[in-house]
Motif scaffolding. Structure first.
Motif, PDB file in Angstrom:
ATOM      1  N   HIS B  67       0.815  -1.223   0.000  1.00  0.00           N
ATOM      2  CA  HIS B  67       0.000   0.000   0.000  1.00  0.00           C
ATOM      3  C   HIS B  67       0.840   1.261   0.000  1.00  0.00           C
ATOM      4  O   HIS B  67       2.039   1.247   0.286  1.00  0.00           O
ATOM      5  CB  HIS B  67      -1.026  -0.027   1.147  1.00  0.00           C
ATOM      6  N   GLY B  71      -2.253   4.543   2.791  1.00  0.00           N
ATOM      7  CA  GLY B  71      -3.103   3.367   2.634  1.00  0.00           C
ATOM      8  C   GLY B  71      -2.966   2.439   3.826  1.00  0.00           C
ATOM      9  O   GLY B  71      -2.371   2.795   4.855  1.00  0.00           O
ATOM     10  N   HIS B  79     -13.165  -0.145   5.580  1.00  0.00           N
ATOM     11  CA  HIS B  79     -12.240   0.383   6.562  1.00  0.00           C
ATOM     12  C   HIS B  79     -12.881   0.387   7.947  1.00  0.00           C
ATOM     13  O   HIS B  79     -13.996   0.882   8.109  1.00  0.00           O
ATOM     14  CB  HIS B  79     -11.827   1.800   6.157  1.00  0.00           C
ATOM     15  N   LYS B  84     -15.614   3.093   4.971  1.00  0.00           N
ATOM     16  CA  LYS B  84     -15.593   3.216   3.504  1.00  0.00           C
ATOM     17  C   LYS B  84     -15.067   1.929   2.864  1.00  0.00           C
ATOM     18  O   LYS B  84     -14.314   1.183   3.486  1.00  0.00           O
ATOM     19  CB  LYS B  84     -14.684   4.382   3.091  1.00  0.00           C
ATOM     20  N   TRP B  87      -9.507   0.708  -0.399  1.00  0.00           N
ATOM     21  CA  TRP B  87      -8.919   1.761  -1.244  1.00  0.00           C
ATOM     22  C   TRP B  87      -8.669   1.303  -2.670  1.00  0.00           C
ATOM     23  O   TRP B  87      -8.481   2.107  -3.566  1.00  0.00           O
ATOM     24  CB  TRP B  87      -7.638   2.311  -0.608  1.00  0.00           C
ATOM     25  N   TRP B  88      -8.638  -0.034  -2.906  1.00  0.00           N
ATOM     26  CA  TRP B  88      -8.427  -0.515  -4.273  1.00  0.00           C
ATOM     27  C   TRP B  88      -9.618  -1.346  -4.748  1.00  0.00           C
ATOM     28  O   TRP B  88      -9.471  -2.307  -5.459  1.00  0.00           O
ATOM     29  CB  TRP B  88      -7.118  -1.300  -4.391  1.00  0.00           C
ATOM     30  N   ASN B  89     -10.797  -0.872  -4.357  1.00  0.00           N
ATOM     31  CA  ASN B  89     -12.031  -1.577  -4.685  1.00  0.00           C
ATOM     32  C   ASN B  89     -12.272  -1.721  -6.185  1.00  0.00           C
ATOM     33  O   ASN B  89     -12.858  -2.697  -6.634  1.00  0.00           O
ATOM     34  CB  ASN B  89     -13.211  -0.826  -4.069  1.00  0.00           C
ATOM     35  N   GLN B 280     -10.940  16.848   2.972  1.00  0.00           N
ATOM     36  CA  GLN B 280      -9.913  15.804   2.856  1.00  0.00           C
ATOM     37  C   GLN B 280      -9.018  15.794   4.099  1.00  0.00           C
ATOM     38  O   GLN B 280      -8.680  14.751   4.633  1.00  0.00           O
ATOM     39  CB  GLN B 280      -9.040  16.042   1.617  1.00  0.00           C
ATOM     40  N   ASP B 366      -3.341  10.130  -8.477  1.00  0.00           N
ATOM     41  CA  ASP B 366      -4.428   9.316  -7.916  1.00  0.00           C
ATOM     42  C   ASP B 366      -5.072   8.376  -8.925  1.00  0.00           C
ATOM     43  O   ASP B 366      -5.858   7.514  -8.537  1.00  0.00           O
ATOM     44  CB  ASP B 366      -5.518  10.219  -7.327  1.00  0.00           C
ATOM     45  N   LEU B 369      -5.675   4.705  -8.315  1.00  0.00           N
ATOM     46  CA  LEU B 369      -6.702   4.251  -7.376  1.00  0.00           C
ATOM     47  C   LEU B 369      -8.099   4.319  -7.987  1.00  0.00           C
ATOM     48  O   LEU B 369      -9.059   3.851  -7.383  1.00  0.00           O
ATOM     49  CB  LEU B 369      -6.683   5.139  -6.126  1.00  0.00           C
TER      50      LEU B 369
END
Lengths: 212, 396
Positions: B67, B71, B79, B84, B87-89, B280, B366, B369
């Motif tokens: 990661h 990450g 998470h 959520k 992160w690599w859905n 953010q 980004d 991702l």
């Protein structure tokens, strides 16, 4: 030979000629590999460790998405990054006439490959000569189908010219195959004037002259 | 091995992704210290990791996902703090490019992290207090050594693939260089073999923002009521800009105003971009430890793979039989194509098996991702090709 070979999709005739020159399990670099069809064939039919270099990024991405090992690169600039004798065969199919400096490209290829295979359109073909002689204008043929001002082919040559270049860089033509306009292939030797007149395309297997 | 205590803390199925995701924690005791590049050893070391999918009988389908800076091990599981999705859905799951129906995935929180693996927020057994700034400075090499220790413990000899973007890509390169025989294929994405001056500069801004927050207390905020939320949020805001591109910022926000008709002649978040960055920043601090941020950014700054191999990057990969696929994105100015191409050049100069793909996108760093169909088809094709060479069964 390979029982699987018959089940593969048909290669373009000049690519099949090239594929037939390559031994099983070899290490191969295809410079200007296009959509990767030759690489895929070599990998599946001959278990070749096949790599490709391709100028167009879209072509590269398509090749990698097919599971092939390909990088974006330019025959004129990027061959110098490879170590000497890295490959058993380095292939340049229908690309040499589009390079900026064919002599340097040939020298780099014979350095990094033990064997070099080049296929090219023959500018000595009678139809080319005929068109130029008769019309007085740059020839436009089936294999050279762009007008002079927009053609990517900036360094056209005849079979004799190419063999001359091979000798100049200390190479040896191990095999030469002439392909006529009907796609028929036959081997020829050296500066065969007949081949230079009747071959629309030619494929060469070249090695380096052993020093001394 | 007998001194290792392993506890499965959690077994759960992430319904949203339909992946069997299992959480694990393993602790390596005092007599198995982890030797660090800075010269000291650390023990005990706890590593928290997630696994996805099923390991096959001959252990030939294992992928290690590394990661990035912020990450964690939840690549494809929701998470635990934010709820959520992973992160690599977009990338990981059944039928996705990194297909959990075919491959067994391991994703471990990095050394120095704050999601269960030993880091500065954990208790130093010598003092009984959190390490804080007494935590040793760690490197990418140390992170990878910790992962190798985990694989040894799991009796996994080699990996079908090591894969990761950004700092994850640095770990991929480190893996390929340090353990060439354990890495069948490697996919470094949007990364570099060394951290550039510009990247170190941005990290330094982030670290100074944290340290300038009075609640940081020289790194010893654990014994105080407050944590340096404001400093960490500013660090995140600054870093977040580097993950985007000018074109994407313009496309998404332009000069649009936030819930108002006109500018207010004040320092409220008049512009959408301000509001977005503040959001953010403030959501980040709930899930991340400020000292972890200091340590992990430092590890990235120190990364210079060539330096470990006589100044010649190619030497790091000499004789490697690993199949590489390097990926970059056109609008990524944090880890630009040129940095990725440097890796390709080094691999070419030792005639390594390498593919290199540059993906056209305006989404900046980004992009790795996000939903980038061409990237996904390339990665899926590369893995399919590698699977054939590994002798794995074809995609069903």
């Amino acid at each position: 030979m390979n029982r699987m070979a018959t089940t593969f999709p048909k290669l373009r005739p000049d690519l099949q000629l090239i594929a037939d020159m390559i031994a099983d399990d070899a290490r191969v670099l295809d410079v200007g590999c296009g959509d990767g069809s030759l690489l895929e064939y070599l990998m599946l039919a001959k278990r070749v460790d096949a790599r490709g270099v391709e100028l167009s990024q879209a072509g590269v991405n398509a090749c990698v998405a097919r599971g092939l090992s390909v990088i974006q690169g330019d025959a004129d600039k990027d061959l110098q990054d490879y170590p000497s004798d890295a490959f058993d065969y380095v292939i340049l199919s229908q690309t040499i006439q589009a390079t900026v400096s064919p002599k340097d490209v040939m020298e780099e290829m014979t350095r990094i490959g033990k064997n070099v295979i080049v296929s090219l359109p023959n500018f000595g073909h009678w139809r080319v000569r005929w068109q130029l002689a008769l019309s007085g204008r740059m020839p436009v043929t089936k294999s050279l189908d762009d007008p002079w001002y927009s053609t990517p082919n900036i360094h056209l040559c005849s079979i004799k010219d190419f063999i001359n270049l091979v000798h100049n860089i200390g190479g040896v033509v191990e095999r030469a195959v002439a392909v006529n306009s009907k796609g028929r292939a036959r081997d020829f030797i050296g500066g065969d004037s007949f081949a230079n007149l009747y071959a629309e395309e030619a494929v060469f297997l070249i090695t380096r002259r052993v020093a001394g | 091995m007998t001194d290792i205590s392993q506890t499965d803390i959690r077994t759960s199925t992430d319904e949203s992704a339909g992946v069997q995701a299992t959480g694990h924690v393993v602790t390596f005791s005092e007599d198995q210290p982890l030797k660090l590049d800075c010269g000291v050893s650390i023990a005990p070391v706890t590593i928290a990791y997630q696994t996805y999918g099923r390991m096959n009988a001959d252990k030939s389908n294992i992928i290690l996902i590394c990661h990035a800076l912020t990450g964690d091990q939840h690549a494809a599981s929701s998470h635990p703090v934010t709820g959520k999705p992973g992160w690599w859905n977009y990338m990981v799951g059944p039928g996705k490019p990194i297909d959990t129906d075919r491959y067994y995935l391991i994703c471990a929180n990095v050394l120095g992290g704050c999601m269960g693996t030993t880091g500065p927020a954990d208790l130093d057994p010598k003092t009984g207090k959190p390490y804080g700034l007494t935590f040793p400075v760690i490197t990418i090499g140390d992170m990878v050594r910790a992962q190798a220790m985990l694989l040894d413990h799991l009796e996994i000899e080699d990996l079908f693939c090591v894969l990761g973007g950004s700092m994850g890509g640095m770990q991929v390169l480190q893996w390929a260089a340090a353990y060439p025989d354990r890495v069948f294929s490697a996919v470094p994405i949007a990364t570099a073999a060394k951290h550039s001056a510009q990247n170190i500069a941005f990290h330094e801004v982030g670290r100074q923002a944290i340290m300038a927050d009075p609640t940081w207390h020289g790194g010893d905020y654990y014994s105080h009521e407050e944590t340096p939320r404001k400093g960490l949020a500013v660090a995140r805001m600054a870093a977040h800009i580097t993950y985007l591109s000018e074109a994407a910022l313009h496309r998404k926000f332009g000069r649009n105003l936030q819930d108002r008709e006109s500018i207010t002649y004040g320092f409220d978040a008049d512009f959408q971009i301000e509001s977005y960055l503040r959001h953010q920043g403030f959501t980040f601090v709930d899930r991340f430890d400020a000292n972890s941020y200091l340590y992990i950014t430092r590890a990235m700054d120190y990364f210079d793979l060539a330096a470990d191999y006589g100044g010649v990057l190619a030497n790091a990969f000499k004789g490697s039989s690993t199949r590489f696929c390097v990926v970059s994105f056109t609008s990524d100015w944090l880890f630009p194509t040129s940095e990725n191409r440097t890796i390709v050049l080094a691999l070419n100069s030792v005639a390594a098996n390498v593919s290199f793909v540059e993906i056209e996108t305006d989404k900046g760093h980004d992009a790795f991702l996000l939903d980038e169909p061409e990237f996904h088809s390339v990665l899926s094709g590369f893995l399919d090709g590698a699977a054939i060479h590994r002798g794995l069964p074809p995609k069903s």
